[in-house]
Design a protein around this motif. Structure first.
Motif, short mmCIF file in Angstrom:
data_model
loop_
_atom_site.label_atom_id
_atom_site.label_comp_id
_atom_site.label_asym_id
_atom_site.label_seq_id
_atom_site.Cartn_x
_atom_site.Cartn_y
_atom_site.Cartn_z
N PHE A 34 0.14 -1.57 -0.09
CA PHE A 34 0.17 -0.62 0.22
C PHE A 34 0.74 1.05 0.19
O PHE A 34 1.52 1.80 1.34
CB PHE A 34 -0.48 0.00 1.55
CG PHE A 34 -1.79 0.67 1.09
CD1 PHE A 34 -2.69 1.40 0.19
CD2 PHE A 34 -3.00 1.17 2.30
CE1 PHE A 34 -3.60 1.84 -0.24
CE2 PHE A 34 -4.40 1.37 2.04
CZ PHE A 34 -4.79 1.60 1.01
N PRO A 35 1.20 1.60 -0.70
CA PRO A 35 2.35 2.87 -1.06
C PRO A 35 1.86 4.22 -0.67
O PRO A 35 0.56 4.26 -0.56
CB PRO A 35 2.42 2.95 -3.02
CG PRO A 35 2.57 1.81 -2.88
CD PRO A 35 0.66 0.96 -2.11
N LYS A 36 2.09 5.09 0.08
CA LYS A 36 1.84 6.22 0.12
C LYS A 36 1.09 7.20 -0.72
O LYS A 36 1.54 7.00 -1.96
CB LYS A 36 3.41 7.21 1.33
CG LYS A 36 3.27 6.61 2.20
CD LYS A 36 4.55 6.82 2.52
CE LYS A 36 4.79 6.64 4.68
NZ LYS A 36 5.95 7.75 4.88
N PRO A 37 0.25 8.00 -0.25
CA PRO A 37 -0.57 8.38 -1.22
C PRO A 37 0.98 9.35 -2.23
O PRO A 37 0.95 10.65 -1.08
CB PRO A 37 -1.83 9.32 -0.84
CG PRO A 37 -1.66 9.54 0.82
CD PRO A 37 -0.37 8.26 1.02
N ARG A 38 0.51 10.03 -2.85
CA ARG A 38 1.17 10.87 -4.28
C ARG A 38 0.57 12.29 -4.05
O ARG A 38 0.37 13.27 -4.02
CB ARG A 38 1.12 10.94 -5.15
CG ARG A 38 1.67 9.19 -4.85
CD ARG A 38 2.58 8.95 -6.34
NE ARG A 38 1.35 8.03 -6.74
CZ ARG A 38 1.10 7.81 -8.34
NH1 ARG A 38 1.94 7.96 -9.25
NH2 ARG A 38 -0.47 7.44 -8.19
N PHE A 39 -0.32 12.71 -3.90
CA PHE A 39 -2.09 12.64 -3.69
C PHE A 39 -3.35 12.65 -3.43
O PHE A 39 -3.31 11.65 -3.29
CB PHE A 39 -2.29 14.21 -5.24
CG PHE A 39 -2.12 12.61 -6.25
CD1 PHE A 39 -3.70 12.29 -6.64
CD2 PHE A 39 -1.36 12.04 -6.54
CE1 PHE A 39 -3.36 11.35 -7.74
CE2 PHE A 39 -1.81 11.18 -7.76
CZ PHE A 39 -2.74 10.31 -7.93
N ASP A 40 -4.10 13.77 -3.21
CA ASP A 40 -5.43 13.41 -2.52
C ASP A 40 -5.95 12.40 -3.29
O ASP A 40 -5.94 12.71 -4.56
CB ASP A 40 -5.99 14.23 -2.51
CG ASP A 40 -5.45 15.24 -0.65
OD1 ASP A 40 -4.73 14.77 -0.11
OD2 ASP A 40 -6.44 16.79 -0.82
N GLY A 41 -6.34 11.06 -2.78
CA GLY A 41 -7.38 10.47 -3.62
C GLY A 41 -6.58 9.29 -4.18
O GLY A 41 -7.40 8.47 -5.25
N ASP A 42 -5.29 9.18 -3.98
CA ASP A 42 -4.42 8.57 -4.62
C ASP A 42 -3.93 7.17 -3.93
O ASP A 42 -3.94 6.80 -2.29
CB ASP A 42 -2.97 8.75 -4.58
CG ASP A 42 -1.53 8.20 -5.15
OD1 ASP A 42 -2.16 6.89 -6.02
OD2 ASP A 42 -0.73 8.08 -5.22
#
Length: 298
Positions: A34-42
């Protein structure tokens, strides 16, 4: 305060204890990448099967929380399967009805705790490996690698029933509106609770009226804090709060780690909001708050 009668419940197993005779247990690997989000909603969860193939505790089986161990008739990720479906998923892996279960993951015990809570809800006892694979490998205990071609299915467990350890959207709405007792507890980091960090979900912040007790706060060097320390953290974050506690996070996963720590410390009047913020934030009519809004900022 914790109820002393429940303090000795065995929900954990140490790497040292498991290593004495790992073949005495059925060991389930529950990692999701589960990669960290790069932007909201990622939102990009991926099966942890590849990580299990790369390095695993010998004899372990991979339980896919994105597939067989999630409901298949919902738009949400990680939704709990029905009791009979959970029994079928275990049987397809070859898990015998009388197996002594140990669950671990490659990360911070959140995924293992999610599967543990699902099993607990239907009355299947299991223990989570304290510290997961990181602790196992730190002790230089053996690991295997490579794919395994198929498993021999077992007989499914029968007679499993839902014990009511989950809550759904309508249950949470009732607490928010004051129509039902309880306290909402957000298990996300303080920055996510405040709404200052990038989020995987549709809106930042937390459900209105929530308290914040981050799941990561119950860990020290990758293993669970002592029960006394968990009690201290819970008292500081939840002083004066009503019961039951309804724990939530982004997708109903980190909340299960917090549930593991609280149950181990003797707290029993709690449940997990399965849909968590993935479901809640998708409906703009449902109330969310950031700390800036709570303090009266623009």
């Amino acid at each position: 305060m914790a109820e002393a009668a429940f303090r000795d419940e065995q929900v954990l197993i140490s790497a040292e204890e498991l290593s004495v005779d790992p073949m005495a247990y059925t060991i389930l690997h529950a990692t999701v990448s589960f990669p960290k989000p790069r932007f909201d909603g990622d939102y990009r969860p991926e099966s942890g099967y590849a990580t299990w193939c790369d390095a695993r505790i010998p004899g372990s089986l991979h339980a896919d929380l994105l597939d067989g161990f999630s409901a298949r008739d919902t738009r949400l990720h990680f939704s709990r399967p029905a009791p009979d479906d959970l029994a079928s998923a275990l049987a397809e892996l070859g898990v015998a009805p009388d197996a002594d279960l140990v669950i671990y993951d490659d990360g911070s015990m959140t995924w293992a705790s999610r599967l543990w809570w699902m099993l607990r809800n239907v009355g299947i006892p299991a223990r989570v490996l304290d510290g997961g694979l990181a602790r196992w490998t730190a002790l230089r205990l053996p690991v295997d690698s490579g794919d395994i071609a198929g498993f021999r299915a077992a007989t499914p467990r029968t007679g499993l029933t839902d014990r009511g350890l989950w809550r759904d959207r309508e249950d949470v709405l009732a607490v928010v509106s004051g129509d039902a007792p309880g306290t909402l507890v957000c298990a996300l980091d303080a920055e996510q609770f405040a709404g200052t960090a990038t989020t995987r979900y549709a809106r930042r912040g937390h459900i209105s009226g929530s308290r914040n007790l981050p799941a990561k706060s119950v860990l020290a060097d990758g293993v669970l804090h002592s029960t006394d320390r968990v009690d201290e953290l819970a008292e500081a974050a939840l002083a004066g709060s009503g019961r039951p506690l309804i724990l939530y996070c982004g997708g109903g996963v980190s909340a299960c780690l917090l549930a593991l720590a609280l149950v181990r410390a003797g707290h029993t009047d709690l449940a997990v909001y399965d849909g968590s913020l993935e479901e809640w934030t998708a409906d703009p009519a449902l109330p969310m708050r950031t700390l800036e809004e709570r303090s009266g900022g623009a």
